[in-house]
Scaffold this motif. Structure first.
Motif, PDB file in Angstrom:
ATOM      1  N   THR A  95       0.857  -1.180   0.000  1.00 50.34           N
ATOM      2  CA  THR A  95       0.000   0.000   0.000  1.00 50.34           C
ATOM      3  C   THR A  95       0.892   1.228   0.000  1.00 50.34           C
ATOM      4  O   THR A  95       2.122   1.119   0.088  1.00 50.34           O
ATOM      5  CB  THR A  95      -0.933   0.013   1.238  1.00 50.34           C
ATOM      6  OG1 THR A  95      -1.885   1.067   1.104  1.00 50.34           O
ATOM      7  CG2 THR A  95      -0.137   0.201   2.508  1.00 50.34           C
ATOM      8  N   ASP A  96       0.276   2.387  -0.092  1.00 50.26           N
ATOM      9  CA  ASP A  96       1.034   3.629  -0.095  1.00 50.26           C
ATOM     10  C   ASP A  96       1.670   3.861   1.280  1.00 50.26           C
ATOM     11  O   ASP A  96       0.998   3.779   2.314  1.00 50.26           O
ATOM     12  CB  ASP A  96       0.115   4.794  -0.445  1.00 50.26           C
ATOM     13  CG  ASP A  96       0.869   6.117  -0.491  1.00 50.26           C
ATOM     14  OD1 ASP A  96       1.905   6.174  -1.175  1.00 50.26           O
ATOM     15  OD2 ASP A  96       0.421   7.082   0.163  1.00 50.26           O
ATOM     16  N   VAL A  97       2.978   4.140   1.299  1.00 54.10           N
ATOM     17  CA  VAL A  97       3.706   4.324   2.566  1.00 54.10           C
ATOM     18  C   VAL A  97       4.272   5.739   2.673  1.00 54.10           C
ATOM     19  O   VAL A  97       5.264   5.961   3.362  1.00 54.10           O
ATOM     20  CB  VAL A  97       4.838   3.281   2.700  1.00 54.10           C
ATOM     21  CG1 VAL A  97       4.272   1.879   2.786  1.00 54.10           C
ATOM     22  CG2 VAL A  97       5.831   3.391   1.540  1.00 54.10           C
ATOM     23  N   THR A  98       3.633   6.689   2.000  1.00 53.09           N
ATOM     24  CA  THR A  98       4.119   8.062   2.008  1.00 53.09           C
ATOM     25  C   THR A  98       4.175   8.627   3.427  1.00 53.09           C
ATOM     26  O   THR A  98       5.144   9.303   3.801  1.00 53.09           O
ATOM     27  CB  THR A  98       3.220   8.953   1.140  1.00 53.09           C
ATOM     28  OG1 THR A  98       3.205   8.443  -0.198  1.00 53.09           O
ATOM     29  CG2 THR A  98       3.738  10.383   1.114  1.00 53.09           C
ATOM     30  N   VAL A  99       3.140   8.363   4.230  1.00 54.90           N
ATOM     31  CA  VAL A  99       3.107   8.878   5.604  1.00 54.90           C
ATOM     32  C   VAL A  99       4.285   8.339   6.398  1.00 54.90           C
ATOM     33  O   VAL A  99       4.981   9.083   7.104  1.00 54.90           O
ATOM     34  CB  VAL A  99       1.771   8.511   6.277  1.00 54.90           C
ATOM     35  CG1 VAL A  99       1.798   8.893   7.762  1.00 54.90           C
ATOM     36  CG2 VAL A  99       0.610   9.200   5.589  1.00 54.90           C
TER      37      VAL A  99
END
Length: 317
Positions: A193-197
């Protein structure tokens, strides 16, 4: 798509630490210097802790901070090296999901604690040189206790989101961690999944700790330098610089590998992965190995007491 295909695998039962991808054939040989560094770390930092505890004359702020640093170095090495040796020697890199998050928390927390203690040691040297007559009045036992609480609380507050945020990610792909320990981004990048945070928070913590601590240390030594240059005699200036020499060496040992590690990890896309991992390991293990040597050689009081204990025991036999 990930939520429908692998919701049951959001929290894997375990990860597998690969060690140093690209240097698999050399990992058995790398265990030799690694074991040597760990042995030196235990003996050196253990000796410093014992000497400071047994010598009432060393129960002073400077040596209390040094004992904090030695304890942190022992902790960070113990949280890292044993599992690393298992991976290198026996290909036993399997680690439970909870164990991986725990290792992530402790390793990164101890790293922040070490940086904070170095700031406290710079403040100690500033007070000792710029306000020597008020040294004991400023750095009282209660102040030292409060500094110790800040060292721990700061690390816990900054690092706790690492395992909390990582533990909520779905890991529905590979569970092979291309690293020697559960480094934050090495684990997070395995999520589907998106791990930008996670990435932004990790970078923010690294920049905050690195920049703020270096600025505080630079400020302390800037005022120390100004005070030293005002001393009338050359001998007094040399003596003042000598009291800071060991701490400056330790700062360079701690921050230079860390700076290179952060820069290569974030921006050195052309740097081979094994080089980045080796730098990350040096960042963790080199200070713990060299700090007791630096302080043992540069600090007269510790050196004399170690020799005194050694020769006293030798005379008994």
């Amino acid at each position: 798509m990930c939520a429908s295909n692998c919701s049951s695998q959001a929290n894997p039962s375990s990860f597998i630490l690969l060690g140093i991808p690209g240097l698999e054939s050399a990992q058995h040989w790398l265990s030799i210097p690694l074991s040597s560094m760990y042995l030196i770390t235990i003996l050196g930092n253990g000796t410093i802790l014992v000497v400071i505890k047994m010598e009432p004359s060393l129960h002073k702020p400077m040596y209390i901070f040094l004992s904090m640093l030695a304890a942190i170095d022992l902790a960070i090495s113990t949280a890292t090296v044993p599992k690393m040796l298992c991976t290198f020697l026996f290909d036993a890199g399997k680690i439970s999901f909870g164990g991986c998050l725990a290792q992530m928390f402790f390793i990164h927390s101890f790293s922040v604690m070490e940086a904070t203690v170095l700031v406290a040691m710079a403040f100690d040297r500033y007070v000792a040189i710029c306000s020597p007559l008020r040294y004991e009045a400023i750095l009282t036992k209660s102040v030292l206790l409060k500094i110790g609480v800040v060292v721990v609380a700061r690390a816990v507050a900054l690092i706790t989101p690492f395992p909390v945020l990582a533990g909520r990610l779905p890991f529905c792909g590979s569970h092979l961690v291309p690293h020697t320990y559960c480094q934050h981004m090495a684990v997070v990048k395995l999520a589907c999944t998106d791990v930008t945070v996670n990435s932004l928070y990790g970078l923010s913590v690294a920049l905050y700790v690195g920049i703020s601590d270096m600025l505080l240390i630079a400020l302390s030594y800037g005022m120390i330098l100004r005070a030293v240059l005002r001393l009338p005699s050359k001998e007094a200036r040399l003596k003042a610089f000598n009291t800071c020499g060991s701490h400056i060496c330790v700062i360079l040992i701690a921050f230079v590998p860390g700076l290179f590690s952060i820069l290569t990890h974030r921006f050195g896309h052309k740097v081979p992965p094994h080089a980045r991992i080796l730098l990350a390991n040096l960042y963790l293990l080199l200070p713990a190995t060299l700090n007791p040597i630096v302080y043992g050689v540069k600090t007269k009081e510790i050196r004399n007491r170690v020799f005194r204990k050694f020769w006293k025991r030798k005379d008994l036999y």
